[in-house]
Write an enzyme that holds these catalytic residues in place. Sequence first.
Site, short mmCIF file in Angstrom:
data_model
loop_
_atom_site.label_atom_id
_atom_site.label_comp_id
_atom_site.label_asym_id
_atom_site.label_seq_id
_atom_site.Cartn_x
_atom_site.Cartn_y
_atom_site.Cartn_z
N HIS A 75 0.84 -1.21 0.00
CA HIS A 75 0.00 0.00 0.00
C HIS A 75 0.87 1.26 0.00
CE1 HIS A 75 -3.92 -2.02 0.90
NE2 HIS A 75 -3.12 -2.92 1.44
N ASN A 148 -10.29 -2.76 2.60
CA ASN A 148 -9.98 -2.81 1.17
C ASN A 148 -11.24 -2.57 0.35
OD1 ASN A 148 -7.23 -3.30 1.32
ND2 ASN A 148 -7.41 -5.51 1.13
FE1 HDE Z 1 -2.46 -4.73 5.50
N1 HDE Z 1 -0.64 -3.95 5.95
N2 HDE Z 1 -1.82 -6.53 6.15
N3 HDE Z 1 -4.21 -5.58 4.92
N4 HDE Z 1 -3.07 -2.98 4.82
C1 HDE Z 1 -0.26 -2.68 5.75
O1 HDE Z 1 0.87 -1.36 7.31
C2 HDE Z 1 -0.74 -6.75 6.91
C3 HDE Z 1 -4.58 -6.89 5.09
C4 HDE Z 1 -4.34 -2.67 4.43
O2 HDE Z 1 -3.26 3.53 4.17
C5 HDE Z 1 1.07 -2.37 6.36
O3 HDE Z 1 1.20 0.87 7.55
C6 HDE Z 1 -0.69 -8.12 7.34
C7 HDE Z 1 -5.99 -7.05 4.93
C8 HDE Z 1 -4.41 -1.27 4.06
O4 HDE Z 1 -1.51 3.44 5.45
C9 HDE Z 1 1.47 -3.67 7.04
C10 HDE Z 1 -1.80 -8.72 6.80
C11 HDE Z 1 -6.46 -5.80 4.63
C12 HDE Z 1 -3.14 -0.77 4.28
C13 HDE Z 1 0.29 -4.56 6.72
C14 HDE Z 1 -2.51 -7.71 6.06
C15 HDE Z 1 -5.34 -4.90 4.63
C16 HDE Z 1 -2.33 -1.85 4.76
C17 HDE Z 1 2.06 -1.78 5.41
C18 HDE Z 1 -2.21 -10.17 6.89
C19 HDE Z 1 -7.90 -5.39 4.32
C20 HDE Z 1 -2.65 0.65 4.05
C21 HDE Z 1 2.20 -0.32 5.79
C22 HDE Z 1 -2.73 -10.48 8.13
C23 HDE Z 1 -8.82 -5.66 5.38
C24 HDE Z 1 -2.79 1.49 5.27
C25 HDE Z 1 1.39 -0.16 6.96
C26 HDE Z 1 -2.50 2.94 4.94
C27 HDE Z 1 -0.99 -1.73 5.13
C28 HDE Z 1 0.23 -5.81 7.19
C29 HDE Z 1 -3.69 -7.98 5.34
C30 HDE Z 1 -5.49 -3.50 4.33
C31 HDE Z 1 2.77 -4.27 6.62
C32 HDE Z 1 0.37 -8.76 8.19
C33 HDE Z 1 -6.79 -8.35 5.07
C34 HDE Z 1 -5.61 -0.52 3.54
O5 HDE Z 1 1.61 -3.49 8.41
#
Ligand code: HDE
Length: 701
Positions: A75, A148
Amino acid sequence: MSEKPQPQKTQKTESLEHFQVDTGEQMTTNQGVVVENTDNSLKAGERGPSLREDFHLQEKLSHFDRERIPERVVHARGAGAHGYFQVYESLAKYSKADFLQDPAVQTPVFVRFSNVGGSRGSADSVRDVRGFSVKFYTEAGNYDLVGNNIPVFFIQDAIKFPDIVHAIKPEPHHDIPQASTAHPSFWDFISLVPESTHMVMWLLSDRALPRSFSRMQGFGVHTYRFVNAEGKSCFVKFHWKPVLGVHSLVFDEAQTLAGKDPDFHRRDLWESIERGDYPEFELGVQIIAEEDEQSFDFDILDSTKLIPEELVPVQPIGKMVLNRNPTNFFAETEQVAFQPSNIVPGIDFSDDPLLQGRLFSYHDTQQHRLGSPNFANLPINRPVCPFHNNQQDGVMQMEVKTSQVNYFPNSRSDGKPAPSEQEGYTHYPERVEGHKIRKRSPSFGEHFSQATLFWNSLSTPEKAHLVEAAHFEIGKAEDPGVQAKMVDRLNYVDHELAKLVATGLGVAAPTAAVTPNHGQSSPAVSQSSFAVKTAKGRNVAILAVDGVNVDQIMAIKQALTAAGAQSQIVSKFMGTIKSSEGRELAVDKTFLTAASVMFDAVYLPGGAQSIETLAMMGDALHFIDEAFRHSKAIAATGEGVELLEKLSLQGITPSNASLQDDQGIISAKNAANLGQVAKVFVNAIAQHRFWMRSRKPIVLT
Ligand code: HDE
């Protein structure tokens, strides 16, 4: 649709202003010393070597050298906006969350929309999932709903997240491709992970190509809990529904846009807020009583499943309005730190193993990206309510703590700050038991039924787009073994789908279905069910050069403005053009600075000289042809109709008064009733696309 809300001066605005640095008249160093000259370094003689003592040069360069922080690991590319959320009526029955009680209260929010796969400088319009993160600055603390634009996810357990992300990202040896899942490692991974099937169907669909951030849905994805003041809990799924409806780009358009305007989505968000067309989203919830947890044929803790709206309706509970652009991209959009673990009393987590991993990962990520546990002090991350604790010091601690007591319990400051049993956050006392095991629940074991449900629910054009996307994406998997495995996988979803995809990939089609298609559908998952018909916010290109008929332009422009649409004159050169009546009209864009993909519709006004010139211009003809190919509305009046006739777009010959044309070509040669032409054109724009004339090679049976 509600009246246009006025921008609010929220508490969040004030808290940001407090941190804003005065732009000042005089330039100084960071120590406040006035700078004499910032264009020349200090040298021993005009042509001599630079001097070590030039503190201004050193400070300027070394600050610059550190201007970047690590981009988000996923993202990375995103755009943000401020706004507010207002609940329609108290939700006390389900949740005691402070911001869900009083319909008179506007809770400030900051939203960040994002792409997942590409790096910070990648293009907006690529095929990808979009992030939809909302930070609510409530009076009971910050609540982050980090979702999302697709309601399900690739995997069921957070421990697989690094694997799926490595497979999505550019390949490690040559860092190719940027911002695309169309490459071998992604499809290799997917072909080995059946639980990804449902999400991949969404990724191949039009949902992965939103027309704009304000025209896409948002989903919390996981099941969460609501808890009311009596301590009673229910399960909840969150949904954001855009007031403008859900609309997409076509793939060819999205690919062209990636070059012509890589900032297409962030520009649209920025410009619509600047002109007062505030994006609005309705928040809805699906409520599941605790006792109904086990009553579905899937597990509500499995994030590869949605709860069909036909089973549990989405109840609208409030509206979010985005009415203010950030003041500084880095300070706000880049430094905002979302964490699913930012939660307030009245909302709680479920045991979804994907969510549970996220509760650790985001906080960990923020410490790395923002470089210090003090990231919560950054203006964009600070709560609007008071916050006190005994945490101290650390890199870039901006607070000057005044208390001499920094431990608990203490008697030296009356035991304060003190926790509160009454008001403090209490975790829902869910009863849990079990053995320590690395195992997936058998209730997470079925992977295809909802993928089939999704396929069955799509309209014919949506299905055709999905098949074409599969040809492109899996076509780039390169390995015929992986492609064959993907076709076999799709055969679990639907036999016809597998055959159509196999044809495009040139691999053997499966001879029989694995299981018969269950025949069930969920109309709500087709985006055609949210295709709100409005011309509001649409952008129309008016193609004109010298000699154009000004009355025709003005009549159509006026009708477009009244319908809330934008229109821009696209011409050969910038500056002005002269109408046939000698009036000067300002040009907005040229055929070099604009392209049909940046617009939703095209209008060709009459004026013999203008049309004669346009007919000789390849760029103009390409513009019209491309808009036609992308199934957009096209209107022509007066001599403009002659040009359309000459182009003979895929056998459609516009007639003299073809006002009701269901192909979206509106032509009126004698231009007698411009009001009527404008009305039909506005209606056609509101329909968005005319799929029946798109040149689709795929014939669905
Ligand atoms: Fe994320 N995800 N994600 N994700 N995600 C990040 O956090 C993570 C997942 C989502 O506008 C990171 O600040 C793991 C689902 C958005 O700043 C990180 C898992 C959904 C954004 C991270 C998921 C998301 C992130 C990278 C599996 C929808 C942007 C930078 C369990 C429900 C936030 C940060 C923004 C960002 C980890 C799965 C949505 C690495 C470990 C499911 C919208 O922390």
